[in-house]
Motif scaffolding. Structure first.
Motif, short mmCIF file in Angstrom:
data_model
loop_
_atom_site.label_atom_id
_atom_site.label_comp_id
_atom_site.label_asym_id
_atom_site.label_seq_id
_atom_site.Cartn_x
_atom_site.Cartn_y
_atom_site.Cartn_z
N LEU A 84 0.83 -1.21 0.00
CA LEU A 84 0.00 0.00 0.00
C LEU A 84 0.86 1.26 0.00
CD1 LEU A 84 -2.92 0.95 0.07
CD2 LEU A 84 -2.84 0.84 2.56
N MET A 85 1.94 1.26 0.78
CA MET A 85 2.86 2.41 0.78
C MET A 85 3.49 2.61 -0.59
SD MET A 85 4.69 1.91 4.52
CE MET A 85 6.00 3.08 4.09
N GLN A 86 3.78 1.51 -1.27
CA GLN A 86 4.34 1.61 -2.61
C GLN A 86 3.32 2.20 -3.57
OE1 GLN A 86 5.71 -2.12 -4.23
NE2 GLN A 86 6.84 -1.16 -5.88
N THR A 87 2.06 1.78 -3.43
CA THR A 87 0.99 2.31 -4.29
C THR A 87 0.84 3.82 -4.10
OG1 THR A 87 -0.22 0.21 -4.22
CG2 THR A 87 -1.48 2.19 -4.80
N LEU A 88 0.94 4.27 -2.84
CA LEU A 88 0.79 5.68 -2.52
C LEU A 88 2.06 6.49 -2.81
CD1 LEU A 88 -1.11 5.22 0.84
CD2 LEU A 88 -1.97 6.57 -1.08
N GLY A 89 3.18 5.80 -2.98
CA GLY A 89 4.44 6.49 -3.16
C GLY A 89 4.93 7.15 -1.89
N ALA A 90 4.63 6.50 -0.75
CA ALA A 90 4.97 7.06 0.56
C ALA A 90 6.24 6.42 1.10
CB ALA A 90 3.83 6.85 1.54
N GLN B 11 3.35 9.30 6.29
CA GLN B 11 3.15 9.97 5.01
C GLN B 11 2.06 9.28 4.20
OE1 GLN B 11 6.48 9.82 2.31
NE2 GLN B 11 5.74 11.53 1.08
N ALA B 12 1.98 7.93 4.30
CA ALA B 12 0.94 7.20 3.59
C ALA B 12 -0.44 7.62 4.08
CB ALA B 12 1.14 5.70 3.77
N ALA B 13 -0.59 7.75 5.39
CA ALA B 13 -1.87 8.16 5.95
C ALA B 13 -2.23 9.57 5.50
CB ALA B 13 -1.82 8.10 7.47
N LEU B 14 -1.24 10.47 5.46
CA LEU B 14 -1.48 11.84 5.04
C LEU B 14 -1.89 11.89 3.57
CD1 LEU B 14 -1.38 14.86 5.69
CD2 LEU B 14 1.05 14.83 5.08
N LEU B 15 -1.18 11.15 2.73
CA LEU B 15 -1.50 11.14 1.30
C LEU B 15 -2.89 10.55 1.06
CD1 LEU B 15 1.94 9.98 -0.16
CD2 LEU B 15 0.90 12.25 -0.37
N ALA B 16 -3.23 9.50 1.80
CA ALA B 16 -4.54 8.87 1.63
C ALA B 16 -5.66 9.84 2.00
CB ALA B 16 -4.62 7.60 2.48
N ARG B 17 -5.46 10.60 3.08
CA ARG B 17 -6.47 11.58 3.48
C ARG B 17 -6.58 12.72 2.48
NH1 ARG B 17 -4.31 10.34 8.84
NH2 ARG B 17 -5.94 9.30 10.07
N GLU B 18 -5.45 13.16 1.95
CA GLU B 18 -5.45 14.24 0.96
C GLU B 18 -6.19 13.81 -0.31
OE1 GLU B 18 -1.38 15.19 0.35
OE2 GLU B 18 -1.24 16.53 2.10
N ARG B 19 -6.10 12.55 -0.65
CA ARG B 19 -6.75 12.06 -1.88
C ARG B 19 -8.19 11.60 -1.64
NH1 ARG B 19 -1.68 8.40 -4.22
NH2 ARG B 19 -0.10 10.03 -4.01
#
Length: 331
Positions: A309-315, A320-328
């Motif tokens: 999942l972190m790889q999918t998000l590029g985190a 950072q993964a949680a932050l990116l997921a919330r932003e999207r």
């Protein structure tokens, strides 16, 4: 009288009494404990040292006072340690198959351990061998199964075996016939396995039927159209490698398991239902062990999902993964 409540963590009755005393009286001085417990100073000190090793007590004020750790924090740590020890014990048990061969030799059995190809006769022997191979599998099980439906009895028999493998961190890769998705109980069972971490693909047409365990043993039927006629169990590396190559060709030509509504089954951002569950757990649950328990998978499988999942998000990190997921807007 039964054993004390904390005995499962290796805490004796006397040690538990000391810990409970400090929970009730956190300001007790260390040099007063033997008087309160009516024991000698040496025994009191030994119990305190033991509880400190277990993480239940801590020293304060330069050793003058002893304070108890929070029960939830302390017990969670002891539970993790206990589960880790049990997991290691389970691994030792599952790796002890060779003991059977030694015992057979003592008994004077004439049949040597399998080294080449075994021929299994009848469904009962095949099923028993599959149960044995699945129980001792440690890394990966590959399967191509062209059935069009599974009976309720087959599902009830297979579910505990498959879920137990997934909980132990065994990777399951399974190719099934697309026709099997037309049977609601069969389709629901396959999606249940997928939600617990199995990788399942479907193919429009295949007559192959095979099982491979840890890339060391491969099971194929004598007649793919009539499994009751028996099966061959190969242990030779060359034969097993060829069967694995056949599986990989079938796997590459198969398609991902579709969602129940016929769509892709993706959540916002193209996430699968399992990825979304992992994402939510990663953002709301602190420890991997707790996240794995919430999803009903092993810690190893949970961590693999998190990494993917972190790889999918590029985190670069979970935060950072949680932050990116919330932003999207994924969660």
């Amino acid at each position: 009288m039964g054993e004390n409540e904390m005995a499962v963590f290796g805490v004796s009755d006397a040690e538990e009494e000391v810990y409970r005393h400090f929970l009730r009286n956190p300001s007790t001085a260390a040099d007063e404990l033997h008087l309160l417990l009516h024991t000698d100073p040496g025994q009191a000190r030994a119990r305190i040292d033991r509880l400190r090793e277990l993480g239940l007590l801590r020293v304060e004020d330069d050793g003058r006072r002893i304070a108890p750790e929070d029960p939830e924090t302390a017990l969670s740590r002891l539970i993790d340690l206990r589960l880790h020890a049990l997991h290691q014990e389970l691994q030792r048990v599952t790796r002890s198959r060779h003991v059977i061969d030694g015992l057979r030799a003592e008994q004077g059995a004439r049949t040597p351990p399998p080294q080449g190809i075994e021929q299994l006769e009848g469904l009962a022997q095949i099923r028993n061998r599959i149960d044995d191979l699945a129980f001792f599998a440690r890394d990966e099980i590959l399967a191509v199964e062209p059935y069009t439906r599974l009976s309720p009895e087959n599902i009830a028999r297979s579910r505990p075996l498959d879920l137990r493998c997934l909980r132990r961190g065994v990777k399951l890769r399974n190719v099934v016939s697309a026709a099997a998705l037309q049977d609601p109980p069969t389709a629901a069972y396959l999606r249940e396995l997928s939600e617990h971490g199995a990788s399942i693909r479907v193919t429009a047409d295949t007559s192959e039927r095979l099982l491979v365990y840890d890339r060391r043993a491969a099971l194929v039927p004598l007649d793919p159209q009539d499994t009751s006629r028996g099966a061959l169990l190969a242990h030779r590396s060359g034969l097993v490698s060829n069967i694995i190559a056949l599986f990989e060709r079938i796997w590459d030509q198969a398609h991902e398991l579709p969602a129940a509504d016929g769509g892709s089954g993706a959540a916002p951002g193209g996430l699968s239902p399992m990825e979304r569950r992992v994402l939510v757990a990663m953002c709301t649950v602190g420890k991997d062990e707790a996240g794995a328990r919430e999803l009903g998978v092993s810690v190893r499988t949970y961590r693999r999902h998190v990494a993917e999942l972190m790889q999918t998000l590029g985190a670069a990190s979970r935060a950072q993964a949680a932050l990116l997921a919330r932003e999207r807007g994924w969660i």
